[in-house]
Write a protein that holds these residues in place. Sequence first.
Motif, mmCIF file in Angstrom:
data_model
loop_
_atom_site.group_PDB
_atom_site.id
_atom_site.type_symbol
_atom_site.label_atom_id
_atom_site.label_comp_id
_atom_site.label_asym_id
_atom_site.label_seq_id
_atom_site.Cartn_x
_atom_site.Cartn_y
_atom_site.Cartn_z
ATOM 1 N N THR A 17 -52.464 90.715 105.662
ATOM 2 C CA THR A 17 -52.626 90.182 104.313
ATOM 3 C C THR A 17 -54.035 90.491 103.849
ATOM 4 O O THR A 17 -55.007 90.232 104.565
ATOM 5 C CB THR A 17 -52.363 88.666 104.300
ATOM 6 O OG1 THR A 17 -51.021 88.440 104.752
ATOM 7 C CG2 THR A 17 -52.529 88.095 102.896
ATOM 8 N N HIS A 48 -49.701 93.611 102.871
ATOM 9 C CA HIS A 48 -49.294 92.448 102.086
ATOM 10 C C HIS A 48 -50.443 92.028 101.180
ATOM 11 O O HIS A 48 -51.538 91.718 101.653
ATOM 12 C CB HIS A 48 -48.921 91.296 103.030
ATOM 13 C CG HIS A 48 -48.582 90.032 102.335
ATOM 14 N ND1 HIS A 48 -49.416 88.940 102.343
ATOM 15 C CD2 HIS A 48 -47.493 89.678 101.613
ATOM 16 C CE1 HIS A 48 -48.850 87.955 101.662
ATOM 17 N NE2 HIS A 48 -47.690 88.384 101.208
ATOM 18 N N GLY A 124 -48.169 85.044 104.749
ATOM 19 C CA GLY A 124 -49.048 86.046 105.327
ATOM 20 C C GLY A 124 -50.218 85.361 105.996
ATOM 21 O O GLY A 124 -50.340 84.139 105.948
#
Length: 152
Positions: A17, A48, A124
């Motif tokens: 993330t 992400h 995430g």
Amino acid sequence: MSETTTVDPGTWIRGITIRQPWTSCILAGKDVENRPVPWSWRGWLLLHAGQVTERAPMRDALVATAIRGRALHTRAVIGVARLTDCHQDAAGTAPCSKWAQADAFHLVLADVQELALPIPWLHGQLGPWRPPQDLVDQVLLQLPHLAPEATS
């Protein structure tokens, strides 16, 4: 369905993330992601885009050039990349990339591929995380050539 889906995704792919605009910068050529701690993982990463968008770096010419014309999706998987190395530049040496920050660990990224359609994903974390099979299956619909690395 791809044969890849029979392989536990936790063994060959992870998620990362990253706050925007940095995630979009990776899709546009940013080859290093800066992290405070080293990573032992090597291989494919789902990119992400996290919930938070940082505003201050947008004034940076390097960032502004990289994201020009790009949507800054959040809370979605927007691409994949291969993590090939993690290192810290030695003190007094030139940075390994124009994106590298001093005193950070540099996750070196290659084979970056953008998804045509971002996949909404609300979960995430900053460290490497194991994506569930359904998320990997959605990525494979767009990138069917993506496959587990051969193990020796």
